[in-house]
Structure formats: C-alpha cells, structure tokens
Design an enzyme around this catalytic site. Sequence first.
Site, short mmCIF file in Angstrom:
data_model
loop_
_atom_site.label_atom_id
_atom_site.label_comp_id
_atom_site.label_asym_id
_atom_site.label_seq_id
_atom_site.Cartn_x
_atom_site.Cartn_y
_atom_site.Cartn_z
N HIS A 133 -14.17 15.57 -34.94
CA HIS A 133 -15.35 15.28 -35.22
C HIS A 133 -16.53 16.23 -35.49
CE1 HIS A 133 -15.83 11.00 -35.86
NE2 HIS A 133 -14.61 10.58 -34.57
N SER A 189 -15.10 10.93 -29.51
CA SER A 189 -15.51 10.50 -30.40
C SER A 189 -16.90 9.39 -30.69
CB SER A 189 -14.59 9.28 -31.49
OG SER A 189 -14.03 9.06 -30.17
N LYS A 239 -12.44 12.68 -41.89
CA LYS A 239 -13.61 12.60 -41.54
C LYS A 239 -14.64 13.32 -42.64
CE LYS A 239 -12.75 10.50 -37.54
NZ LYS A 239 -11.35 10.19 -36.58
C1 LIG Z 1 -11.01 9.71 -35.93
C2 LIG Z 1 -9.58 10.12 -35.29
C3 LIG Z 1 -8.70 10.54 -34.67
C4 LIG Z 1 -7.57 10.21 -36.25
O1 LIG Z 1 -8.32 10.80 -37.91
P1 LIG Z 1 -8.00 9.78 -38.83
O2 LIG Z 1 -7.48 11.31 -39.69
O3 LIG Z 1 -8.60 9.38 -39.16
O4 LIG Z 1 -5.95 9.51 -38.32
C5 LIG Z 1 -8.40 11.56 -33.59
N1 LIG Z 1 -9.04 11.79 -33.05
C6 LIG Z 1 -10.61 11.40 -32.96
C7 LIG Z 1 -10.64 12.18 -31.62
C8 LIG Z 1 -10.86 11.26 -33.74
O5 LIG Z 1 -12.60 10.83 -34.03
#
Ligand SMILES: *Cc1c(COP(=O)(O)O)cnc(C)c1O
Length: 391
Positions: free
Chosen positions: A208, A180, A239
């Site tokens: 991601h 990320s 996302k």
């Molecule tokens: C953003 C993210 C999460 C968390 O996801 P949310 O739906 O925002 O709680 C988990 N793992 C990774 C690798 C992320 O980048």
Amino acid sequence: MADPLAYLDQQLRQLESQGLRTRLRVLDGEQLPVAVFDGRRVINLSSNNYLGLATHPALRAAAEKAVRTLGVGSGAVRTITGTMRSHVELETRIARFKQTEAAIVFQSGFTANAGVVAAVLGREDTIISDELNHASIIDGARLSRAAIKVFPHRDVAAADRLLAEVTSGHKLLITDGVFSMDGDIAPLPALCELAERHGAIMMVDDAHASGVLGRNGRGTVDHFGLHGRVHIQVGTLSKAIGALGGYIAGSQSLIEWLQLRGRPFLFSTSHPPAVTAACLAAFDVLENEPERIERLWSNTRRFKLGLQAAGFNIGASETPITPVMVGEGRRAMEFSRALFDAGVLATGIAFPTVPEGKARLRTIVTATHTDDDLDKALEIFQRVGKAQGIL
Ligand SMILES: *Cc1c(COP(=O)(O)O)cnc(C)c1O
C-alpha cells in the site's frame, strides 16, 4: 447419502445469523471512482486503484499492443519457457525504480510474500512480525516452518525484546510499510536500527506504499531515506500500479536464490505479456505524471478532514486508507449496506480480516475522485451515519 460437506452449510447459517454472510458485489464496466456495482451507480471508495492506472490510456495501449504482437499467454512457468523479454524488462525497471541491485516478479503480492519468506527461512530460524501484518506474510511464515514471534502493533521495544530472545538461527524482522486495514505507517527507521543491532534480516511489505509514498511512489524505504538498509522489499503491481502481480526487490544473490527456490515462481505460470506490458507503462506514468500522486494526497486530506468534522472515528491513519471505525461486525455490515443504498460503496471489514470488536468501513480515495464526488460522499456518510446511530 449424507453430504460430507454439510457442515459448511451450518457454518454459513451461523455467519448469516451474525450478519456476516456478505455477498460479492459485481462491477459492470470499468473500475472508476464512480462505477456501477450490482446495477447501482455509486461513489467507489473501496478500490486500491489509487492513481486510476487500471484504466489509464497508456496502460491500455501497452496491453493491447502486447496482445496483438505477443498473444495472450506465457505458456509455462518462468524456469521452463515462460520468461519473455518483457518479464526481464519489468524486473530491471523495478530494480532501478527501487534502487536495488535486482528484482523478481511473482504472480501476485500474496505469492511474493509467501514465496520469499518460505524460501529464505527454515525450521531453525525465527520470524519477528507485527501483529497487523498481512495474511500473506503470515502464510509465508507458516510455510517456512520457522518459529513465529508476534509483537504488538508498531511496538519497537517489544520487537527488541523478542529479537533478544533468539539465540540461534537466522532472524527476520517483518513489517507492512503501510498497514492495509488501518492506514498507519510502520516505524521503519527504528525497526531498521533494531535489525542492524540484532543482525536480523529486515523485510518490508510495501503493497500500500508503492505508488503512494516516497518520491514518485517509491515506497516507505524511499519515504524514510533508508536505501540499502532493508534487505527484502516486497511490492504489488495490483494496487496503485493498476494491473496484477507482486515483486521482491533486493540484492542480486537474494533474487538469484528466489529464481531457484521461490516456489510460486517455479511452480505457477508467469504473467501474460499484456500484464507485464501494462506494468512497464505504469512505471512510466509514475515517473512522468507525479501530479497524480499529489492529487491522491490532496483528496486524502479533503476526505479525512470531512469525516473528522462530521465526528467519525477514523483511527490513526496517515495515508489514503481511512478506516471509519464501527466496532461490532454486524453494525459495520449494516452501515455499509445502508451507504450503498444511498450511493456510496465503502466495504465493511470484520473478523477475521480485523480483530473482533474492531469492525470498520475501509475507505480509500483515489487521485481520480473529483471534489464533487468527495463532497457528495461526505454528505451521504453524515446522513447515513446519523440514521444508523454511528454518529
Ligand atoms: C494487497 C496486499 C498484498 C497482496 O497483494 P496482491 O498483489 O493483491 O496479491 C500483500 N500485502 C499487503 C500488505 C497487501 O495489502
């Protein structure tokens, strides 16, 4: 009487002196590629809204209809009365999309990761984890009470050695699909092969990668053609999918176990119907508008080439997440502030989100940025980068 929390003020002052006491930027209006934060119109290079779905008309319409016909809340946790028809439809849809037997939706990607690791492992078991895995994986590992062995980033040989050291209990090999903060891709084919050789459970967090990699954004498992070889696939709906939530896709028995033992599922209220409806509409968009993903990638190439040509160090990213490496935390935050004043939002990221000395700006272009947005952003990056001594 003395304030027993006074030590927090001291710690905040310390962060202030290091230039790391950052404030929340407030968005007025919609999450758009050019948006108004703190009253200033800027090119937004820090959102995870990869495909622009957070404001897509089909998702809005689905959410509005759900509010009108079903109300605003689900009323309970999933295991009591909070399983609405749309929760089940969304899970069926995700399983079909991911080509797994079943799927389960949690409140967020964070709770999905933390919940699944804690539910499938116990005290006698061992987790083998990439050092740059997301915080929610680390928290889940801690909650499970299993032993945690961390291997250097993307180092398959080191993971192999750690797996070989484990002589009892279940083994879980975990990696982010796309990292990320760095934007590089996990060596998933080699990790799957390792997991198979050592009899380990293979888990990938595709937060991601969903909506970004693989056919119609099916993620890294699809990107590498590894269907059937990853036991636990985690994804987020927050996302590229544009709304909110997380999910786990896998075998029927894994999903049934999580319905019975996934603590966030059992103890925290399920999504409002507007959220599930928007997510369902998002999967239609992924399947019907593949040109959004193509545009995301062509924008990514344009922006990376521009940054590189200007002379920035953009790390080893292979995806739309493009770090602009700075080094010291204070300098990264100052660079970010100066860019903001010049019209670009690129959030500075420092310790503890990334290791000490590896502070950076983290940029993400989206499918909805225009060529003009990107060219302007590049021009500003170059000008401010020179003024700040980054270039
Ligand atoms: C953003 C993210 C999460 C968390 O996801 P949310 O739906 O925002 O709680 C988990 N793992 C990774 C690798 C992320 O980048």
